[in-house]
Design an enzyme around this catalytic site. Sequence first.
Site, PDB file in Angstrom:
ATOM      1  N   LYS A   1      -0.936  -9.396   3.118  1.00 25.81           N
ATOM      2  CA  LYS A   1      -0.168  -8.882   4.263  1.00 25.81           C
ATOM      3  C   LYS A   1      -1.037  -7.919   5.054  1.00 25.81           C
ATOM      4  O   LYS A   1      -1.720  -7.075   4.471  1.00 25.81           O
ATOM      5  CB  LYS A   1       1.115  -8.178   3.799  1.00 25.81           C
ATOM      6  CG  LYS A   1       1.919  -7.598   4.963  1.00 25.81           C
ATOM      7  CD  LYS A   1       3.342  -7.239   4.576  1.00 25.81           C
ATOM      8  CE  LYS A   1       3.486  -5.921   3.851  1.00 25.81           C
ATOM      9  NZ  LYS A   1       3.003  -4.741   4.594  1.00 25.81           N
TER      10      LYS A   1
ATOM     11  N   GLU B   1       9.502  -3.907  10.367  1.00 27.24           N
ATOM     12  CA  GLU B   1       9.936  -2.628   9.770  1.00 27.24           C
ATOM     13  C   GLU B   1      10.538  -1.709  10.825  1.00 27.24           C
ATOM     14  O   GLU B   1       9.937  -1.449  11.879  1.00 27.24           O
ATOM     15  CB  GLU B   1       8.727  -1.947   9.089  1.00 27.24           C
ATOM     16  CG  GLU B   1       9.103  -0.620   8.452  1.00 27.24           C
ATOM     17  CD  GLU B   1       8.057  -0.091   7.464  1.00 27.24           C
ATOM     18  OE1 GLU B   1       7.080  -0.798   7.147  1.00 27.24           O
ATOM     19  OE2 GLU B   1       8.238   1.058   7.011  1.00 27.24           O
TER      20      GLU B   1
ATOM     21  N   GLU C   1      -1.114  -5.419   8.732  1.00 25.94           N
ATOM     22  CA  GLU C   1      -0.283  -4.766   9.743  1.00 25.94           C
ATOM     23  C   GLU C   1      -0.895  -4.940  11.137  1.00 25.94           C
ATOM     24  O   GLU C   1      -2.088  -4.711  11.326  1.00 25.94           O
ATOM     25  CB  GLU C   1      -0.176  -3.264   9.445  1.00 25.94           C
ATOM     26  CG  GLU C   1       0.577  -2.961   8.167  1.00 25.94           C
ATOM     27  CD  GLU C   1       0.725  -1.466   7.897  1.00 25.94           C
ATOM     28  OE1 GLU C   1       0.375  -0.645   8.777  1.00 25.94           O
ATOM     29  OE2 GLU C   1       1.196  -1.126   6.797  1.00 25.94           O
TER      30      GLU C   1
ATOM     31  N   ASP D   1      -0.998  -6.137  -0.047  1.00 31.00           N
ATOM     32  CA  ASP D   1      -1.320  -5.499   1.233  1.00 31.00           C
ATOM     33  C   ASP D   1      -2.821  -5.290   1.358  1.00 31.00           C
ATOM     34  O   ASP D   1      -3.460  -4.778   0.427  1.00 31.00           O
ATOM     35  CB  ASP D   1      -0.668  -4.107   1.291  1.00 31.00           C
ATOM     36  CG  ASP D   1       0.620  -4.104   2.079  1.00 31.00           C
ATOM     37  OD1 ASP D   1       0.885  -5.062   2.840  1.00 31.00           O
ATOM     38  OD2 ASP D   1       1.387  -3.127   1.929  1.00 31.00           O
TER      39      ASP D   1
ATOM     40  N   ASP E   1       0.839  -1.205   0.000  1.00 23.61           N
ATOM     41  CA  ASP E   1       0.000   0.000   0.000  1.00 23.61           C
ATOM     42  C   ASP E   1       0.875   1.257   0.000  1.00 23.61           C
ATOM     43  O   ASP E   1       0.371   2.379   0.005  1.00 23.61           O
ATOM     44  CB  ASP E   1      -1.012  -0.005   1.153  1.00 23.61           C
ATOM     45  CG  ASP E   1      -0.363  -0.051   2.520  1.00 23.61           C
ATOM     46  OD1 ASP E   1       0.875  -0.162   2.599  1.00 23.61           O
ATOM     47  OD2 ASP E   1      -1.111   0.012   3.523  1.00 23.61           O
TER      48      ASP E   1
HETATM   49  O1  KIV Z   1       3.624  -1.089   1.574  1.00 20.27           O
HETATM   50  C1  KIV Z   1       4.827  -1.399   1.604  1.00 20.27           C
HETATM   51  O2  KIV Z   1       5.602  -1.093   0.700  1.00 20.27           O
HETATM   52  C2  KIV Z   1       5.310  -2.139   2.773  1.00 20.27           C
HETATM   53  C3  KIV Z   1       6.792  -2.340   2.874  1.00 20.27           C
HETATM   54  C4  KIV Z   1       7.422  -1.091   3.338  1.00 20.27           C
HETATM   55  C5  KIV Z   1       7.132  -3.491   3.742  1.00 20.27           C
HETATM   56  O3  KIV Z   1       4.556  -2.553   3.580  1.00 20.27           O
END
Ligand code: KIV
Length: 327
Positions: A176, A245, A178, A146, A107
């Site tokens: 993914k 991160e 968070e 994401d 994202d």
């Molecule tokens: O959205 C993204 O690019 C990320 C990376 C920084 C791991 O989550």
Amino acid sequence: MFAIPVSDRASERVPVFHFNAKQTGRHETYIHSEKLPFSPKCCTFAHKSHTYILMSTYQSEDIRKVTTRRLFEMKQRGEKISMLTAYDYTMASIVDQAGLDVILVGDSASNVIAGNVTTLPMTLDEMIYHGRSVMKAVKRSLVVVDMPFGTYQGNSKLALASAIRIMKETGADCLKLEGGEEILDSVKRILSAGIPIIGHLGLTPQSINKFGTYTVRAREEEEAKRLLSDAHLLEEAGCSAVVLEKIPATLATQVASELKIPVIGIGAGNGVDGQVLVIHDMLGMTNGFSPRFLRRYADLHSIMNGAVQQYVKDVKSGDFPNEKEQY
Ligand code: KIV
């Protein structure tokens, strides 16, 4: 395949050619037309008083599709995992062909594609658009999309519905999310539908308004303990990997050694099982962003700027197109 001198990478990178038996009758390796005294599987070699390191050997040896199972096996045999972001067809085909293990449709598209300050405005439809574009190009890399802000936090039924939309409409391999304990219900519900998940802890950009700053996370003991516990919770729930991160390298190394699943770092040091960067940053397209963890592998900002300036000049002067460039 390329060879780069260990002493000065940028200026002396040279192509290496392998000729197999079909072309030459023998298997031979050349650099600048000179025959070299090493076998193609060798990783470093000496040539004209420089030590060179071979690039891209992995790609030529293993062209099988990367799966979450294979990421786990890579950790088990100590092979580091390479991961970069990509958001469109052209970039995805370049990184896939270059032998990248994992493509993250991050994202971070919100920042580098849409020009937003944070990742929060990204919508489900926008992530699906990027995911679908990437999937059309990819043959080998594992593709992770994401889940955008607001599509999984605090409501596991909404989370599953959002996850199913992404999987159905993009054809991606994995998602993914968070967060740790606070999103565990959503993680478990999505996993129960057979959808693989990669967790993301430490600096989680979707929570930037809570943190108030993009500085290093989990320096204090309490936050470090919570991060470690969250990492274990994600592993126990069945996540396939965790991204860490911008946290201290010692903490990231500890997480990677305690977890069986791969731990992929961004600004988390070298003691983890793989690395991820935003592709626009590592290619030097975003020249105003220089965190300490970023290594730039190219200066595309200057190259693209120079090319466009030359084009403008050629159009203005009438040099472009010439006779050969017309019908
Ligand atoms: O959205 C993204 O690019 C990320 C990376 C920084 C791991 O989550």
